[in-house]
Design a protein around this motif. Structure first.
Motif, short mmCIF file in Angstrom:
data_model
loop_
_atom_site.label_atom_id
_atom_site.label_comp_id
_atom_site.label_asym_id
_atom_site.label_seq_id
_atom_site.Cartn_x
_atom_site.Cartn_y
_atom_site.Cartn_z
N TYR A 144 0.83 -1.20 0.00
CA TYR A 144 0.00 0.00 0.00
C TYR A 144 0.87 1.25 0.00
O TYR A 144 0.56 2.24 -0.67
CB TYR A 144 -0.93 -0.01 1.22
N GLN A 177 1.98 1.73 -3.43
CA GLN A 177 0.89 2.26 -4.24
C GLN A 177 0.77 3.77 -4.08
O GLN A 177 0.61 4.50 -5.07
CB GLN A 177 -0.44 1.60 -3.84
N GLU A 228 -5.83 -6.16 -6.76
CA GLU A 228 -6.20 -6.13 -5.35
C GLU A 228 -6.74 -7.48 -4.91
O GLU A 228 -7.56 -8.09 -5.59
CB GLU A 228 -7.25 -5.04 -5.11
N ASN A 241 -1.92 -7.28 -2.18
CA ASN A 241 -1.97 -6.79 -3.56
C ASN A 241 -0.71 -7.19 -4.32
O ASN A 241 0.35 -7.37 -3.73
CB ASN A 241 -2.15 -5.28 -3.57
#
Length: 294
Positions: free
Chosen positions: A107, A110, A247, A252
């Motif tokens: 995350y 990301q 996802e 992920n």
């Protein structure tokens, strides 16, 4: 969707400087990105992302690249090492790092990729995309995930989600295109009042010129892109490779190989073509929002 220039963060500027130098050294050595990847025992995509300033350059990787390129000048090694350390330090100082206790590595990656990307296309099956979520909706999703236990952790994660949304509202906002299965509108998250506010917020955001929202209605039946949520990130440099983030509940996954990324582009094109037009999608979002008031 029309491309816009995205302002570079300090870490990105330094990373691009380092990447440009490494590209010149590779080319001077007569090596392709494939040969460089073989020397580092990594993917061609990683070499391209390093040269485009999109990922941090670990010092062992830098040393291995310079060795492969037969760079023997101690001055060059010292200068590039200093540049790499500065770029990596700037990356560590990104706003998201203050939330390190509640962010998984994927995350965090990301968020950093979002910070330097030019456009994002996403297909969502059940949830409103994070960049369009209200605080109440995001809080309900976070509680339901059971990944964060304490009220403090939950609120921190919601803060991160709202901070990410600045990429849609700044001076040079991210181009964002979301295709949503109709189930996203129908899945009650947080109750009727939360859903009404969420859909109205999404409709307001969809009015912005750089944001496109389309809904894929149930009646369209089966289609090639119906098998899971993903994000397709594109970057300003012409030579950059797009990235896909798939996802999943267990973690992920990044996809960077060109043939696989191309497949996701095709899936997204199929999904948007099968969807309602942006105007009709907006009308449907408003209608469903009103249903939550009854």
């Amino acid at each position: 969707m029309h491309a816009k220039n995205t302002p570079a963060s300090p870490s990105t500027v330094l990373g691009r400087q380092l990447g440009d130098e490494l590209r010149r050294l590779r080319e001077a050595a007569g090596m392709t990105t494939t040969q460089s990847a073989d020397a580092l025992d990594c993917t061609k995509g990683k070499i391209s992302r390093i040269e485009n300033g999109r990922v941090a350059v670990r010092l062992p990787d830098l040393t291995a690249m310079l060795l492969a390129y037969e760079v023997a000048d101690d001055g060059v090694l010292e200068r590039l090492t200093t540049l790499a350390r500065k770029a990596n330090r700037r990356r560590r100082e990104g706003w998201w790092n203050q939330y390190g206790d509640v962010l998984a590595d994927t995350y965090r990656d990301q968020i950093e990729m979002e910070a330097i990307s030019e456009s994002i296309r996403t297909y969502q099956v059940q949830l409103v995309p994070g960049l369009l979520q209200t605080a109440a909706y995001g809080r309900a999703v976070t509680v339901a995930s059971r990944a964060w236990k304490t009220p403090e952790e939950i609120e921190q994660f919601v803060e991160v989600r709202l901070a990410r949304q600045r990429r849609l509202t700044g001076d040079a906002p991210l181009e964002f295109w979301a295709v949503l299965a109709e189930g996203v509108l129908r899945q009650q998250v947080g109750g009727s009042a939360v859903m009404h506010a969420q859909l109205e917020h999404m409709a307001v955001m969809a009015e912005r010129p750089h944001i496109t929202v389309q809904v894929l209605p149930f009646e369209r039946g089966a289609h090639s892109g119906m098998f899971g949520p993903y994000l397709l990130l594109s970057f300003p440099q012409v030579s950059s490779l797009d990235l896909v983030l798939s996802e999943a509940p267990t973690g992920n996954v990044w996809t960077e190989r060109a043939p696989e990324v191309a497949r996701y582009r095709t899936l997204f094109d199929d999904a948007r073509t099968a969807s309602l037009s942006p105007t009709d999608s907006l009308a449907l979002i408003h209608r469903v929002a009103k249903e939550y008031q009854s």
